[in-house]
Write a protein that holds these residues in place. Structure first.
Motif, mmCIF file in Angstrom:
data_model
loop_
_atom_site.group_PDB
_atom_site.id
_atom_site.type_symbol
_atom_site.label_atom_id
_atom_site.label_comp_id
_atom_site.label_asym_id
_atom_site.label_seq_id
_atom_site.Cartn_x
_atom_site.Cartn_y
_atom_site.Cartn_z
ATOM 1 N N ASN A 68 57.068 38.323 78.423
ATOM 2 C CA ASN A 68 56.820 39.446 79.316
ATOM 3 C C ASN A 68 57.199 39.022 80.724
ATOM 4 O OD1 ASN A 68 55.728 41.065 77.283
ATOM 5 N ND2 ASN A 68 53.709 40.178 77.555
ATOM 6 N N THR A 69 57.765 39.936 81.483
ATOM 7 C CA THR A 69 58.162 39.608 82.849
ATOM 8 C C THR A 69 57.363 40.432 83.843
ATOM 9 O OG1 THR A 69 59.988 41.197 82.799
ATOM 10 C CG2 THR A 69 60.498 38.912 82.208
ATOM 11 N N LEU A 70 57.301 39.902 85.052
ATOM 12 C CA LEU A 70 56.579 40.555 86.137
ATOM 13 C C LEU A 70 57.534 40.743 87.309
ATOM 14 C CD1 LEU A 70 53.448 38.225 86.070
ATOM 15 C CD2 LEU A 70 53.561 40.560 85.188
ATOM 16 N N VAL A 87 53.892 39.051 91.240
ATOM 17 C CA VAL A 87 53.744 37.594 91.329
ATOM 18 C C VAL A 87 53.206 37.206 92.698
ATOM 19 C CG1 VAL A 87 54.960 35.375 91.215
ATOM 20 C CG2 VAL A 87 55.540 37.212 89.613
ATOM 21 N N SER A 145 59.023 35.333 84.583
ATOM 22 C CA SER A 145 58.300 35.066 83.349
ATOM 23 C C SER A 145 56.799 35.009 83.593
ATOM 24 C CB SER A 145 58.776 33.730 82.760
ATOM 25 O OG SER A 145 57.854 33.235 81.828
ATOM 26 N N GLU A 146 56.064 35.825 82.843
ATOM 27 C CA GLU A 146 54.608 35.847 82.960
ATOM 28 C C GLU A 146 54.015 34.492 82.573
ATOM 29 O OE1 GLU A 146 50.807 38.567 81.536
ATOM 30 O OE2 GLU A 146 52.781 38.983 80.703
ATOM 31 N N GLN A 147 54.572 33.867 81.530
ATOM 32 C CA GLN A 147 54.060 32.558 81.110
ATOM 33 C C GLN A 147 54.270 31.517 82.192
ATOM 34 O OE1 GLN A 147 55.426 31.225 77.301
ATOM 35 N NE2 GLN A 147 54.625 33.002 76.235
ATOM 36 N N GLN A 186 51.546 32.010 84.714
ATOM 37 C CA GLN A 186 50.267 31.509 84.207
ATOM 38 C C GLN A 186 50.228 29.993 84.235
ATOM 39 O OE1 GLN A 186 50.102 33.346 80.357
ATOM 40 N NE2 GLN A 186 49.461 35.328 81.168
#
Length: 135
Positions: free
Chosen positions: A83-85, A90, A122-124, A127
């Motif tokens: 998943n992207t943001l 961000v 990248s959401e990961q 995180q």
């Protein structure tokens, strides 16, 4: 070098179209953060999240450079399967301004790609960056 830094180095080598055999030699060094002193690839290493990502890069390079046969279509960069943001999200999550986020992307602390003039991050990776700042 941390696992994340090792992953980012692998991503960079993939994006630069590192020669297949050179990439393979790089990721099989027992001294790197993935191999952790092992002289051979074990199923534990291969099945770890980092292992799956590294081997995916290796396989894609092998396909692009005609070392390995094609088993399916790969039209999407690996991180975009995450998943992207957008950049603004961000900035809010990381409590920083645009220049800081762009610096983090440039340094490889975050993974992202510009699409139609807008950053998709990248959401990961966000995180992971957040966790690394806490610990």
């Amino acid at each position: 070098m941390s696992e994340f830094q090792f992953y980012m180095e692998c991503l960079h080598k993939y994006q630069q179209n590192e020669p297949f055999t050179s990439f393979q030699t790089f990721f099989q060094q027992p001294t790197n953060a993935w191999m952790k002193g092992s002289s051979r690839l074990t199923s534990e290493l291969k099945n770890s999240p980092l292992g799956r990502a590294v081997l995916d890069f290796w396989y894609r390079l092998g396909q692009k450079q005609d070392f390995l046969g094609l088993e399916g279509e790969y039209e999407v960069e690996p991180f975009l399967e995450d998943n992207t943001l957008p950049l603004e999200a961000v900035m809010e999550i990381c409590s920083c301004d645009e220049l800081v986020v762009l610096d983090l992307l440039d340094q490889g602390e975050l993974v992202g790609k510009k699409s139609d003039g807008n950053w998709q991050i990248s959401e990961q990776s966000v995180q992971y960056y957040q966790r690394s700042k806490q610990g």
